[in-house]
Design a protein around this motif. Sequence first.
Motif, short mmCIF file in Angstrom:
data_model
loop_
_atom_site.label_atom_id
_atom_site.label_comp_id
_atom_site.label_asym_id
_atom_site.label_seq_id
_atom_site.Cartn_x
_atom_site.Cartn_y
_atom_site.Cartn_z
N GLN A 211 0.82 -1.20 0.00
CA GLN A 211 0.00 0.00 0.00
C GLN A 211 0.86 1.26 0.00
O GLN A 211 0.59 2.22 -0.74
CB GLN A 211 -0.92 -0.01 1.21
CG GLN A 211 -1.94 -1.14 1.20
CD GLN A 211 -2.65 -1.32 2.52
OE1 GLN A 211 -2.15 -0.94 3.58
NE2 GLN A 211 -3.84 -1.90 2.47
N GLY A 212 1.90 1.27 0.84
CA GLY A 212 2.80 2.42 0.85
C GLY A 212 3.49 2.61 -0.49
O GLY A 212 3.66 3.74 -0.97
N GLU A 213 3.89 1.51 -1.10
CA GLU A 213 4.56 1.58 -2.41
C GLU A 213 3.61 2.12 -3.48
O GLU A 213 4.01 2.92 -4.33
CB GLU A 213 5.08 0.20 -2.79
CG GLU A 213 6.22 -0.27 -1.90
CD GLU A 213 6.60 -1.71 -2.15
OE1 GLU A 213 5.87 -2.41 -2.90
OE2 GLU A 213 7.63 -2.16 -1.61
N ARG A 214 2.33 1.70 -3.43
CA ARG A 214 1.41 2.20 -4.45
C ARG A 214 1.09 3.67 -4.22
O ARG A 214 0.97 4.45 -5.18
CB ARG A 214 0.12 1.38 -4.49
CG ARG A 214 -0.83 1.95 -5.54
CD ARG A 214 -1.82 1.01 -6.11
NE ARG A 214 -2.54 1.66 -7.21
CZ ARG A 214 -3.59 1.14 -7.81
NH1 ARG A 214 -4.03 -0.07 -7.48
NH2 ARG A 214 -4.19 1.80 -8.79
N PHE A 215 0.92 4.09 -2.95
CA PHE A 215 0.72 5.51 -2.69
C PHE A 215 1.85 6.33 -3.31
O PHE A 215 1.63 7.37 -3.93
CB PHE A 215 0.64 5.77 -1.18
CG PHE A 215 -0.75 5.92 -0.65
CD1 PHE A 215 -1.47 7.08 -0.84
CD2 PHE A 215 -1.34 4.90 0.07
CE1 PHE A 215 -2.76 7.23 -0.34
CE2 PHE A 215 -2.62 5.02 0.59
CZ PHE A 215 -3.34 6.20 0.37
N ALA A 216 3.08 5.86 -3.13
CA ALA A 216 4.23 6.59 -3.68
C ALA A 216 4.14 6.66 -5.20
O ALA A 216 4.34 7.73 -5.79
CB ALA A 216 5.53 5.91 -3.24
N ARG A 217 3.86 5.55 -5.85
CA ARG A 217 3.77 5.55 -7.32
C ARG A 217 2.68 6.50 -7.80
O ARG A 217 2.88 7.26 -8.76
CB ARG A 217 3.49 4.14 -7.85
CG ARG A 217 4.65 3.17 -7.69
CD ARG A 217 4.44 1.94 -8.56
NE ARG A 217 3.19 1.24 -8.29
CZ ARG A 217 3.04 0.30 -7.37
NH1 ARG A 217 4.06 -0.06 -6.59
NH2 ARG A 217 1.88 -0.31 -7.21
N GLU A 218 1.52 6.45 -7.18
CA GLU A 218 0.41 7.27 -7.62
C GLU A 218 0.69 8.76 -7.45
O GLU A 218 0.20 9.59 -8.22
CB GLU A 218 -0.87 6.90 -6.86
CG GLU A 218 -1.38 5.49 -7.11
CD GLU A 218 -1.94 5.29 -8.51
OE1 GLU A 218 -2.17 6.31 -9.21
OE2 GLU A 218 -2.13 4.13 -8.92
#
Length: 304
Positions: free
Chosen positions: A103-110
Amino acid sequence: MTTRRTRRRGGARAIVLALLCVLVAVPAGSGATPDAAAAPDVAARPNVTQGHYVGTFNIYGNIGHRGDAGDWIEEEADAIRNLRRGGMDRWLFIGLQEVCQAQGERFARELGLRSAFIDTGTDCVDGQPYGNAILFHSATKILPPALLPNPDNRGGERGIICAVVRAAGDRGPSGPQVTACSTHLSAGVTKDREREAQAAFIRHGWKPDGTHTLGADGPLVIAGDLNAPPDAPELDVMYDGVEASGPRGSGPPFAFPTYEDGRKLDYLFVWGERGAARWADTGTRPTIYSDHDFYYSELSMGIG
């Protein structure tokens, strides 16, 4: 749509601390134009740097979302990006709590950011590491993370992750740097002594380099869910700094409640030795996807 549920308390487990500082390089944000008003005029504030926004968000990632890193994160990221004019270039960093690693990784990507993550030793229900994350444009250093004191050894470990970060586009050696941290203190009405020990550890006890306390070399910003209201004695040491919503007695009962029951549990504190730090344009953004609001403010650091 995810419904809100009662927060989990307790659940002792064997704890393993693992540093998972995941630096995710991604392209810049979408450049969408928000409808929000322009930021305050910095020129009217002499000897103060251009302000950048800081945010903290308990995303309810395990109990609320069971580790899911799906499209709800895209929706949240779009809302954050469009919250203030200028998009993500106006943001210095964002702290996330109750985060499953993906989830943290996807927040960063988005959001077009990089991320660092601490695994506090508790798995999410789908088996992912669980902990805190910090999102930023660039960092000159990721500090060794730490678990917070847990005197009764019950209820799961809590941790803190910090990075020395710069604003978007600021890569020069003379540019301002801020030590940015994301943390999450213990929850529960019987945990006031534990939260007191955790706050004292963060403010005065932790020496990430083995010699100096956190923030000894410059401005320090703590973003996090502290699980206590502003008048709680265990937060006395935190109020040595300047909090984004102002003094403890501001507002009835306190300015900017951040939890679904009307309490203020989430905070942005700044300490530093480079002159006065100023908060402006503080606010909250409620969401259907968490039992906490996204809490944010514009931070300007003194330069004289």
